[in-house]
Design a protein around this motif. Structure first.
Motif, short mmCIF file in Angstrom:
data_model
loop_
_atom_site.label_atom_id
_atom_site.label_comp_id
_atom_site.label_asym_id
_atom_site.label_seq_id
_atom_site.Cartn_x
_atom_site.Cartn_y
_atom_site.Cartn_z
N SER A 101 0.83 -1.23 0.02
CA SER A 101 -0.03 -0.16 0.12
C SER A 101 0.91 1.15 -0.07
N THR A 102 0.39 2.53 -0.01
CA THR A 102 1.15 3.38 -0.46
C THR A 102 2.19 3.76 0.50
N THR A 103 1.82 3.93 1.78
CA THR A 103 2.60 4.14 2.78
C THR A 103 3.52 3.19 3.17
N VAL A 104 3.20 1.82 3.24
CA VAL A 104 4.11 0.75 3.39
C VAL A 104 5.14 0.74 2.51
N PHE A 210 9.82 10.17 -5.62
CA PHE A 210 8.34 10.95 -5.94
C PHE A 210 7.18 10.17 -5.46
N ASP A 211 5.98 10.78 -4.69
CA ASP A 211 5.07 10.24 -4.57
C ASP A 211 3.95 10.49 -5.63
N CYS A 212 3.54 9.63 -6.57
CA CYS A 212 2.99 10.01 -7.73
C CYS A 212 1.51 9.57 -7.73
N GLY A 235 -3.12 3.12 -6.08
CA GLY A 235 -3.67 2.61 -7.21
C GLY A 235 -5.36 2.78 -7.35
N TYR A 236 -5.91 3.64 -6.19
CA TYR A 236 -7.17 3.85 -5.99
C TYR A 236 -7.69 5.45 -6.57
N LYS A 237 -6.82 6.31 -7.12
CA LYS A 237 -7.35 7.33 -7.64
C LYS A 237 -7.59 7.36 -8.95
N TYR A 238 -6.73 7.97 -9.82
CA TYR A 238 -7.05 7.86 -11.21
C TYR A 238 -6.82 6.66 -11.89
#
Ligand SMILES: Cc1ncc(COP(=O)(O)O)c(C=O)c1O
Length: 421
Positions: A101-104, A210-212, A235-238
């Motif tokens: 997941s993003t932060t992990v 970078f956090d994209c 993975g959950y935005k665009y």
């Protein structure tokens, strides 16, 4: 003179000419709403539903054999999803993995890339960065016995809330070991100059990542060309992968030999994983930074949604995105700027400096105005202290929706509808 006009037929004309208009029918738009929150949670597509259903059937019919049998065996699924994503960010197929997941993922990356030494032991970021990223950076400083108050250098935002790349570069001192920024800032939608920041960081022997999360799937990247060191994104935005969808890691291939220090067996050399060695030897690809078994049902919607994103083409998506945001800015300037409306745009006006959403600002009553929008079925979100974020997702939002939202805001102010909340 502007290329845009304020009347509704003009908005409809833009939709008729839109080469991506066919994609809207692939999505489930929640009943009677105008959905402009795709930068918080992208919508479900029929394509994602199909790929999720497909893996449920495989589980039903193949059970354990699904890992190695059938089409797209699960053992290689995270790599396959990575491959589908690589063209969106200008990476080679083995430089991207769908995992964690993003932060992990940020923690996993910092375990490798933050290697403080005496005299080079600080991290550079900025005060508009996402809180979870800041928490992770502070954790790693503490893990190394360093003091976040001293070793985390935070570049302040300018008066208008944006970041100045010049000011960031000025802070790239010798004692900085690593720099981390968002590609697109989650509040203002400012798109940072990734190429220049990377070049300047490397001049000073600083590793940069970078956090994209707010650019993946809406803004094309050229990670390899820009030579950035690492990146991660959700993975959950665009990317429309669904709530809590697995996230992504990009590792520049020049770092494949570096060691993942949050090691787990799914990062082991792929073809030897089941030899069950007790000595960790990572796969020389982004896959080496996986930790645990891939979440197959979580990854499944991404397969369908990435196929439509690739079919639409990231350059076409970006072209529509900049047009949607430009049209919003035009209408807001024409209709919402004057008294008593008093809205203003918090997003850079230069299209090369903005991402996929608009930060609409107002100094008073903005939280209530966001609620009034919701009561009209217009889904946006509020970010303190004074921003309504409107994500204009090119695959399912229309120019007519932009027009309707601007005129809804006009009426909400004229009728003081926000006073109800
Ligand atoms: C820019 C950015 N970074 C990081 C995160 C944290 O994501 P997660 O909860 O998946 O760790 C988010 C969440 O929205 C985000 O917008």
């Amino acid at each position: 003179m502007s290329q845009y006009k304020t009347d509704l037929p003009f908005a409809r004309k833009l939709d008729t000419a839109d080469p991506l208009k066919v994609f809207r029918t692939r999505f489930y738009i929640p009943g009677n709403t105008i959905y402009m929150d795709g930068n918080s949670l992208g919508l479900l597509s029929k394509d994602s539903e199909i790929t999720l259903q497909h893996n449920l059937e495989k589980w039903k019919n193949l059970a354990i054999d699904g890992w190695l049998e059938g089409d797209r065996p699960w053992f290689y699924y995270a790599e396959e999803i990575g491959k589908l994503t690589a063209p969106l960010v200008g990476a080679e197929p083995d430089e991207v993995i769908a995992t964690g997941s993003t932060t992990v993922n940020l923690h996993a990356l910092l375990s490798t890339f933050f290697k403080p030494k005496p005299g080079k032991n600080k991290i550079l970021t900025d005060e508009t960065n996402f809180p979870s990223d800041i928490y992770a950076l502070k954790s790693h400083l503490k893990l190394h016995g360093l003091d976040p108050d001293f070793h985390l250098v935070m570049v302040p935002a300018e008066r208008d809330g944006t970041l100045s790349e010049g000011r960031i570069i000025k802070q790239m001192d010798e004692d900085i070991a690593l720099a981390l920024f968002q590609s697109v800032i989650f509040t203002t939608s400012q798109l940072l100059d990734v190429a220049t920041l990377t070049r300047e960081a490397h001049k000073n022997e600083i590793l940069i990542g970078f956090d994209c999360s707010h650019s993946a799937g809406v803004v094309p990247h050229a990670f390899d060309k820009n030579d950035i060191d690492f990146a991660f994104w959700c993975g959950y935005k665009y990317l429309n992968g669904g709530p809590g969808s697995p996230a992504f890691i990009y590792i520049n291939k020049k770092h494949f030999e570096a060691e993942p220090l949050m090691a787990g067996w799914f990062g082991y050399k792929k073809e030897k994983q089941f030899e069950m060695s007790l000595e960790f030897d990572h796969e020389r690809s982004a896959g080496g930074w996986q930790i645990s078994s891939p979440v197959i049902l979580g990854l499944s919607p991404l397969e369908g949604s990435l196929k439509i994103i690739n079919k639409a083409g990231i350059e076409q998506i970006r072209a529509k995105s900049t047009k949607l945001t430009a049209y919003f800015i035009f209408l807001a300037d024409q209709i919402l700027a004057k008294n008593p409306y008093n809205f203003y745009i918090g997003t850079p006006r230069d299209p090369d400096k903005r991402g996929g959403h608009i930060a609409l600002k107002r100094d008073t009553e903005i939280r209530k105005i966001n609620k009034a929008l919701k009561s009209r079925g217009i889904i946006t979100d509020f970010r303190p202290p004074n921003i309504i974020r409107l994500a204009l997702a090119p695959l399912y939002n229309t120019f007519q929706e932009v027009w309707e939202v601007v005129y809804a805001l006009k009426e909400i102010i004229e009728k003081r509808e926000y006073m109800k909340f």
